[in-house]
Design a protein around this motif. Structure first.
Motif, PDB file in Angstrom:
ATOM      1  N   GLN A 178      11.757 -12.770 -23.365  1.00 30.31           N
ATOM      2  CA  GLN A 178      12.758 -12.710 -22.295  1.00 30.31           C
ATOM      3  C   GLN A 178      14.042 -12.065 -22.797  1.00 30.31           C
ATOM      4  OE1 GLN A 178      12.474 -14.420 -18.754  1.00 30.31           O
ATOM      5  NE2 GLN A 178      13.601 -12.496 -18.859  1.00 30.31           N
ATOM      6  N   ALA A 179      14.427 -12.398 -24.020  1.00 30.28           N
ATOM      7  CA  ALA A 179      15.634 -11.806 -24.608  1.00 30.28           C
ATOM      8  C   ALA A 179      15.497 -10.292 -24.725  1.00 30.28           C
ATOM      9  CB  ALA A 179      15.903 -12.426 -25.977  1.00 30.28           C
ATOM     10  N   LEU A 180      14.307  -9.826 -25.066  1.00 33.60           N
ATOM     11  CA  LEU A 180      14.066  -8.386 -25.153  1.00 33.60           C
ATOM     12  C   LEU A 180      14.151  -7.736 -23.774  1.00 33.60           C
ATOM     13  CD1 LEU A 180      13.220  -5.950 -26.930  1.00 33.60           C
ATOM     14  CD2 LEU A 180      10.843  -6.561 -26.419  1.00 33.60           C
ATOM     15  N   GLU A 181      13.543  -8.373 -22.783  1.00 33.03           N
ATOM     16  CA  GLU A 181      13.554  -7.830 -21.420  1.00 33.03           C
ATOM     17  C   GLU A 181      14.979  -7.741 -20.884  1.00 33.03           C
ATOM     18  OE1 GLU A 181      12.050  -9.127 -16.956  1.00 33.03           O
ATOM     19  OE2 GLU A 181      10.948  -9.869 -18.713  1.00 33.03           O
ATOM     20  N   TRP A 182      15.817  -8.710 -21.230  1.00 28.71           N
ATOM     21  CA  TRP A 182      17.194  -8.736 -20.736  1.00 28.71           C
ATOM     22  C   TRP A 182      18.153  -7.881 -21.572  1.00 28.71           C
ATOM     23  CZ3 TRP A 182      18.477 -14.510 -19.215  1.00 28.71           C
ATOM     24  CH2 TRP A 182      17.739 -14.836 -18.067  1.00 28.71           C
ATOM     25  N   GLY A 183      17.678  -7.326 -22.680  1.00 29.78           N
ATOM     26  CA  GLY A 183      18.545  -6.512 -23.517  1.00 29.78           C
ATOM     27  C   GLY A 183      19.419  -7.306 -24.466  1.00 29.78           C
ATOM     28  N   LEU A 184      19.106  -8.592 -24.621  1.00 32.90           N
ATOM     29  CA  LEU A 184      19.856  -9.411 -25.572  1.00 32.90           C
ATOM     30  C   LEU A 184      19.501  -9.031 -27.001  1.00 32.90           C
ATOM     31  CD1 LEU A 184      21.785 -11.753 -26.155  1.00 32.90           C
ATOM     32  CD2 LEU A 184      19.877 -13.332 -25.794  1.00 32.90           C
ATOM     33  N   VAL A 185      18.245  -8.641 -27.220  1.00 32.05           N
ATOM     34  CA  VAL A 185      17.803  -8.139 -28.523  1.00 32.05           C
ATOM     35  C   VAL A 185      17.194  -6.753 -28.324  1.00 32.05           C
ATOM     36  CG1 VAL A 185      17.401 -10.468 -29.401  1.00 32.05           C
ATOM     37  CG2 VAL A 185      15.489  -9.181 -28.421  1.00 32.05           C
ATOM     38  N   GLU A 186      17.200  -5.972 -29.380  1.00 36.45           N
ATOM     39  CA  GLU A 186      16.690  -4.607 -29.307  1.00 36.45           C
ATOM     40  C   GLU A 186      15.225  -4.503 -29.689  1.00 36.45           C
ATOM     41  OE1 GLU A 186      18.476  -2.126 -27.981  1.00 36.45           O
ATOM     42  OE2 GLU A 186      19.850  -3.795 -27.644  1.00 36.45           O
ATOM     43  N   LYS A 187      14.736  -5.484 -30.460  1.00 36.33           N
ATOM     44  CA  LYS A 187      13.345  -5.433 -30.909  1.00 36.33           C
ATOM     45  C   LYS A 187      12.891  -6.839 -31.257  1.00 36.33           C
ATOM     46  CE  LYS A 187      10.281  -2.779 -33.962  1.00 36.33           C
ATOM     47  NZ  LYS A 187      10.203  -1.686 -34.954  1.00 36.33           N
ATOM     48  N   VAL A 188      11.627  -7.132 -30.978  1.00 37.33           N
ATOM     49  CA  VAL A 188      11.009  -8.397 -31.389  1.00 37.33           C
ATOM     50  C   VAL A 188       9.939  -8.076 -32.424  1.00 37.33           C
ATOM     51  CG1 VAL A 188       9.636 -10.378 -30.651  1.00 37.33           C
ATOM     52  CG2 VAL A 188      11.472  -9.519 -29.183  1.00 37.33           C
ATOM     53  N   CYS A 189       9.979  -8.792 -33.535  1.00 37.75           N
ATOM     54  CA  CYS A 189       9.086  -8.538 -34.669  1.00 37.75           C
ATOM     55  C   CYS A 189       8.257  -9.783 -34.971  1.00 37.75           C
ATOM     56  CB  CYS A 189       9.898  -8.187 -35.924  1.00 37.75           C
ATOM     57  SG  CYS A 189      11.137  -6.897 -35.690  1.00 37.75           S
ATOM     58  N   ALA A 190       7.118  -9.569 -35.581  1.00 37.47           N
ATOM     59  CA  ALA A 190       6.374 -10.696 -36.138  1.00 37.47           C
ATOM     60  C   ALA A 190       7.261 -11.375 -37.187  1.00 37.47           C
ATOM     61  CB  ALA A 190       5.074 -10.213 -36.771  1.00 37.47           C
ATOM     62  N   PRO A 191       7.208 -12.709 -37.281  1.00 40.50           N
ATOM     63  CA  PRO A 191       8.107 -13.403 -38.204  1.00 40.50           C
ATOM     64  C   PRO A 191       8.069 -12.848 -39.625  1.00 40.50           C
ATOM     65  CG  PRO A 191       6.990 -14.993 -36.813  1.00 40.50           C
ATOM     66  CD  PRO A 191       6.383 -13.656 -36.504  1.00 40.50           C
ATOM     67  N   GLU A 192       6.874 -12.499 -40.088  1.00 41.27           N
ATOM     68  CA  GLU A 192       6.752 -12.007 -41.464  1.00 41.27           C
ATOM     69  C   GLU A 192       7.277 -10.577 -41.615  1.00 41.27           C
ATOM     70  OE1 GLU A 192       2.713 -11.392 -39.411  1.00 41.27           O
ATOM     71  OE2 GLU A 192       4.305 -12.917 -39.463  1.00 41.27           O
ATOM     72  N   ASP A 193       7.497  -9.888 -40.507  1.00 44.75           N
ATOM     73  CA  ASP A 193       7.962  -8.497 -40.570  1.00 44.75           C
ATOM     74  C   ASP A 193       9.450  -8.343 -40.259  1.00 44.75           C
ATOM     75  OD1 ASP A 193       5.370  -7.694 -41.125  1.00 44.75           O
ATOM     76  OD2 ASP A 193       4.883  -7.329 -39.008  1.00 44.75           O
ATOM     77  N   LEU A 194      10.095  -9.417 -39.783  1.00 44.36           N
ATOM     78  CA  LEU A 194      11.470  -9.293 -39.301  1.00 44.36           C
ATOM     79  C   LEU A 194      12.406  -8.724 -40.357  1.00 44.36           C
ATOM     80  CD1 LEU A 194      13.684  -9.803 -37.170  1.00 44.36           C
ATOM     81  CD2 LEU A 194      13.910 -12.116 -38.114  1.00 44.36           C
ATOM     82  N   GLU A 195      12.386  -9.312 -41.542  1.00 40.21           N
ATOM     83  CA  GLU A 195      13.347  -8.876 -42.549  1.00 40.21           C
ATOM     84  C   GLU A 195      13.114  -7.428 -42.969  1.00 40.21           C
ATOM     85  OE1 GLU A 195      15.010 -10.313 -46.902  1.00 40.21           O
ATOM     86  OE2 GLU A 195      14.693 -11.761 -45.289  1.00 40.21           O
ATOM     87  N   SER A 196      11.867  -7.045 -43.168  1.00 42.21           N
ATOM     88  CA  SER A 196      11.595  -5.669 -43.587  1.00 42.21           C
ATOM     89  C   SER A 196      11.989  -4.680 -42.499  1.00 42.21           C
ATOM     90  CB  SER A 196      10.120  -5.500 -43.966  1.00 42.21           C
ATOM     91  OG  SER A 196       9.279  -5.755 -42.858  1.00 42.21           O
ATOM     92  N   GLU A 197      11.777  -5.039 -41.237  1.00 42.23           N
ATOM     93  CA  GLU A 197      12.165  -4.168 -40.123  1.00 42.23           C
ATOM     94  C   GLU A 197      13.685  -4.013 -40.064  1.00 42.23           C
ATOM     95  OE1 GLU A 197      10.463  -2.561 -37.710  1.00 42.23           O
ATOM     96  OE2 GLU A 197       8.446  -3.397 -37.684  1.00 42.23           O
ATOM     97  N   VAL A 198      14.390  -5.114 -40.226  1.00 38.91           N
ATOM     98  CA  VAL A 198      15.856  -5.063 -40.173  1.00 38.91           C
ATOM     99  C   VAL A 198      16.418  -4.285 -41.360  1.00 38.91           C
ATOM    100  CG1 VAL A 198      17.955  -6.469 -40.349  1.00 38.91           C
ATOM    101  CG2 VAL A 198      16.127  -7.140 -38.778  1.00 38.91           C
ATOM    102  N   LEU A 199      15.863  -4.517 -42.541  1.00 36.04           N
ATOM    103  CA  LEU A 199      16.354  -3.807 -43.725  1.00 36.04           C
ATOM    104  C   LEU A 199      16.071  -2.312 -43.626  1.00 36.04           C
ATOM    105  CD1 LEU A 199      15.488  -6.310 -46.599  1.00 36.04           C
ATOM    106  CD2 LEU A 199      17.727  -5.831 -45.584  1.00 36.04           C
TER     107      LEU A 199
END
Length: 266
Positions: A178-199
């Protein structure tokens, strides 16, 4: 007392981890708030810093205020109404002033629940990536209080007044989708991938000249409350500064010569 903020440095990328997993990284101590203020002051003076990443250790990003302290009118929630007003002004309200006005871009890696002040903290950042396990709530009304740390200003600027009103008036929790649909976040990642995606995103941003990043962020900030003609005047002034930096010349030379630029923060 152990530091609340763990700071790691990788070139121009500064990774900041809130480190109180037992309290779900709740913001409950004036010392924690001062750490944010001090870090931002340090980074403003550090011309080699180009991007900041903010995340939380443990299962939560930030659970907001300490509810037990609210119940007992203890800690930062103690004292007379006049004292409480000053506690807010001199405490947690210093965080949005420091973070939102920091010259370098800030990416929130929302690894878990961001509730109340935790959601507002994420909104103080420029870009938000979320774990699929992240949850978001502007939950103050459920506790009979209001957003005291700038959320009523920040959230509508990200998702618009109607959706911000829905979140603030119900206090309901939304998930990452829902946060992604509303533009609150720009991307949703698998928990194990979040840090690598952000970095990876942080590295792409940090590959650009530091002075240009700082000036660009300042224009985006100022543009939220300026007329177009005033912003154009400020843009012209900033652009004239940028054109006379060594890094601008290096960027142009590297582009023409088809090579990777070597910036010196000059």
């Amino acid at each position: 007392m152990e530091q609340f903020l763990q700071v790691e440095r990788n070139g121009g990328v500064v990774v900041v981890r809130m480190n109180s997993p037992d309290t779900r990284n709740a913001l409950s101590d004036p010392a924690q708030m001062q750490e944010f203020v001090d870090l931002c002051a340090q980074l403003r003076r550090d011309q080699s810093a180009r991007v900041m990443v903010l995340t939380g250790n443990g299962k939560a990003f930030c659970a907001g205020g300490n509810i037990k302290d609210m119940q007992n009118r203890d800690g930062i929630f103690g004292g007379s109404p006049y004292q409480l007003r000053d506690t807010y002004r001199n405490g947690i309200q210093q965080i949005p002033l420091a973070l939102y006005e920091l010259d370098i871009p800030i990416i929130a890696a929302v690894n878990g629940p961001a509730i109340g002040a935790g959601l507002d903290l994420a909104c103080m950042c420029d870009i938000r990536y979320a774990s699929s396990k992240a949850l978001f709530a502007e939950s103050f009304v459920k506790l009979g209080i209001v957003p005291g740390d700038g959320g009523a200003w920040l959230l509508p600027r990200i998702i618009g007044i109607p959706k911000a009103s829905l979140m603030a008036f119900t206090g309901d929790t939304i998930d990452a989708a829902q946060a992604l649909e509303w533009g609150l976040v720009e991307k949703v990642c698998a928990p194990e991938d979040l840090e690598s995606e952000v970095l990876a995103l942080a590295e792409r941003i940090a590959a650009n000249p530091g002075h240009a990043l700082r000036l660009c962020k300042r224009l985006l900030r100022e543009g939220q409350h300026m007329r177009l003609d005033s912003l154009l005047e400020l843009s012209a002034a900033y652009q004239s500064l940028a054109h006379h930096t060594a890094d601008h010349q290096e960027a142009v030379n590297a582009f023409v010569e088809k090579r990777k630029p070597d910036y010196k923060d000059q």
